[in-house]
Each structure stands twice: as structure tokens, then as C-alpha cells.
Design an enzyme around this catalytic site. Sequence first.
Site, PDB file in Angstrom:
ATOM      1  N   LYS A 118      12.609 -14.775   6.408  1.00 55.53           N
ATOM      2  CA  LYS A 118      11.727 -15.757   5.762  1.00 55.53           C
ATOM      3  C   LYS A 118      11.473 -16.944   6.692  1.00 55.53           C
ATOM      4  CE  LYS A 118      11.278 -18.822   1.765  1.00 55.53           C
ATOM      5  NZ  LYS A 118      11.799 -19.194   0.430  1.00 55.53           N
ATOM      6  N   HIS A 253      -4.708  14.901   1.363  1.00 55.67           N
ATOM      7  CA  HIS A 253      -4.421  14.770  -0.068  1.00 55.67           C
ATOM      8  C   HIS A 253      -4.307  16.149  -0.716  1.00 55.67           C
ATOM      9  CE1 HIS A 253      -4.954  10.561   0.504  1.00 55.67           C
ATOM     10  NE2 HIS A 253      -6.234  10.654   0.762  1.00 55.67           N
TER      11      HIS A 253
END
Length: 491
Positions: A118, A253
Site C-alpha cells: 500500500k 471460450h
Amino acid sequence: MVRLLHENGVKLYSTGGTQTFIENLQIPVTAAEELTGYPSIFGGRVKTLHPAIMGGILYRRDDAGDVAQAEQYNIPAIDLVIVDLYPFEETLASGASEEDIIEKIDIGGISLIRATAKNFKDTLIVSSRSQYADIVDLLSAKSGATDLEDRRKYAGEAFAVSSHYDGAINSFFISKEAAADAALYDFQKLPSQTLRYGENPHQSATYFGDLEGIFEKLHGKELSYNNLVDVDACVSLIDEFEGANPTFAIIKHTNACGIATAATAKEAYDNALACDPVSAFGGVVITNTKVDLATAEELNKLFMEILIAPEYEDAALALLQSKKNRILLKRNEVDLPKIMFKTILNGVLVQDKDLAMETAAQFTTVTDKTPTENELKALEFAMKVCKHTKSNTIVFAKENQLLASGTGQTSRVDALRQAIDKANAFGFDLKGSVMASDAFFPFPDCVEIAHLAGITAVVQPGGSIRDKDSIAYCNANGVAMVTTGIRHFKH
């Protein structure tokens, strides 16, 4: 790494076994307990979760208020954090007790990783042992310093480590429920592999099965959930061409966006790619033949996720390994299960795999016109592809090459029009081609539209009470039609 840090004047803090390791190297190290004023407590569960450590990582060096508070509470700046998380997945795979597995859920380590990542503007996080060599090279090259982009890069990798770790823990907690839902299968006795995530990033996932028994991984990153789904579709499709001439299929897919058989591997690949080079981008490629250098040179031009082959020439493999993340799999000869299942509602559906495949010998000619030998070969090829394409589907093909398909449409007419549009978009003339349908035609509209587009022969299951309407249209327009008596829905 610790020697390099010491040589650059870095003060080291550590805990537990890592501290002992550093001391054995005769390198000065300060115990975290001296910094926090607290010993390791609760059986080691709490060591680093303290403002003196977390504050030293998180305070903003360019914020006057943060700097003042750090000085007020004697919190030192911690600029580099190296974390080696508890081996949760290894402990899980070892068959350890639940109590031991739970104890390998790292709390402090994950908190340190997230906090350092962070505050990447000021701190560098090393979140995995796999990064050590690169970090040593980086620090050596820059005399112990790093720039903002360096720290940003490692922050991103840190959150990937954190996500994977949390996903493994999540999968552990849901795996028993999943196994109970599929009580027919004792997943707990199968090898397991925690995936980065499931079908989407917010879904956790685990693969239960022996991938290493099926494939030898030669190169690339780890297989994802969607990769595995496409790989399964690839294997099922290419197995229809066992013993055939060189065949290449490109899957996107779970549907084939290109497939062809030819005299050489390169020709087969070129023809498969020509079917739909747009959809092929980022697809999964599989072949039933050895990949030679000439074919590899063409394959290397395509951005693909995965390539699967039974063999690779050494020169071809070396070339294909030039792309860092490309996954290269060598398929082993392994018999796969002949049943399949899917979870639904509060139960499981189990069925035999669709292993039927009709050849010309099983076709029944229902029109006045009989298909030619070339048309029969094309119809066989088209039906193999059709069987492995999402319903509703229409497939156009010529002998040994897919021309276009319409996939997963709610209307068979929509699937047909989609296939025609795709064929036109990529420059295929449908005159003289054949059409395959995964189910019967309740009306003659599909046959009429396809005939006007140029097809000369049709294969379909038959069985509609209005078969005669489609047959009559074919007879009136010189189109051959055969039926198989077997439907190949794929939902």
C-alpha cells in the site's frame, strides 16, 4: 540477500527462525521484540502486529503530520519488507490435520505484505522467494536504491501473492462442502491445485485432478480456471481426429474458431487460423501432430494463451519458449474418464460423455441426390466440429477445414446467419460447402437460407415431425441431405 543489505548499511529486524538464520550468518540483526517491547505471544500468533512495525511501514515520509508522529512515538522508518508466508498450501497437500492447517494461515505476514505494498511510494515489498534473485540484481545495480516504478511493480506482485494465498484458504473452507455436493467423487483423495481465481476474479477455485499425469508443462505461467475449461474442450475436440493427418484446432471460450486437417502441420495450422484470425487472438491451440520449426515460426506470430501438442522439435520448442507467459504443454497418452458431471441446484448431474461420432457409413441419405465422396468427407468433418460447439450451432465446412460456425444461439436461424456473416467477413465462398446442425430442423428455413448461401449438402440428426419439409426443399433445389439419428447438444 541479507549480506547485500548488510553491506549497504541496512539495519535488519527479524523474528523467530529467520532471525536465527541471520545470526548464524554472523550478520547483526535486531529482534522485533526489542522494537515492539512485546515478546512473541499466543504461541507465535502475534509478533509483528504492533504500531512500531506497522507504523514504520505505513507512515508517509512526505506527510509532516505522519513524520511528527513517528518521531513522537519513536517509530523507525522501515523501507524494505521481506516476507515468506507460512506454507499453507504445502501443509494442506501433505494431508495434515485441520488444526495444523489452520495454524499455517499467516496473519502477520499477509498484513506486512499488504501494508508495504500500500505504501509503495516509500517502501519496497518482497513477497515471494521467487523474487529474491531479481531483487538482489536490482539492488546491486542501483547500489541498494529503488525507484517508484520498481516499488510499484513489486506492490502489484505482492497483491497477486496475497490474493492467491487468500484464495487457497477460501478453497480449503469450501472444499468440504463442494465434495459433499458431489458425493459420488471423493475429491479429498485427489491431488488438488488452488487456482488464482475462478471463472471471474471474485470467485475462488480449486482443481481436483492429476494434471501432471495428462500433460508435461514445458513453459509458461500457471493454468487458470478458464484455461483449464478451454484445454478440456481442446482435448475433446482433437480426440475426434486421432490417427488423422496433421490437424490443428484453435479454441476460444470452448468453441472452435478454427480447425483444419492437411498434409503437413504448417498447412493445417495456416488453414485453421484462416477461419477466424480475429477470434484466434488469445486462444488455445491444440494439434495431434509434432510441432516442427516451420509451423512454430507461424505459431510464434500469434498471441495465444496455450499450445498443446504430443511432441515438439527441439528448435520449435526453443522458439516458442521465447514468449514468457505462453503455456506450452506436451500431452501424454492417458485414458480420460468416460463420465462427466455438473452441479445444479442442491445436487449433481452425472452422465456418460458423448463418445458417439457418426461416419459416412452411419449416414442415411434422405434426399434424391446422394452426397459425393468429397461431400461425405466434408460432412464427417463438419459433424465432428458441430458436436463440440455450443448449442444451438450451425457449422459450415469443406473437406478438412472449418469455414465458419454459429455458436450458442437461442435460435438455429440466428446461428445460421451468424455463421454466414463470419464466413463472408473472412473471405470464404460458401459455394460447394456443406452444413452440419447439432439438432433437427423443425422448419425448412435453415436449409433454404444455407442453400442460397451456396451449400450443397447437409448433415443433421433428423427426427422432426416436419423433416419432410426440409427434405422437399432439398429435393427441389438439388441439395443432398443425410441424417445421423443421433443428436449432439452441448449446453
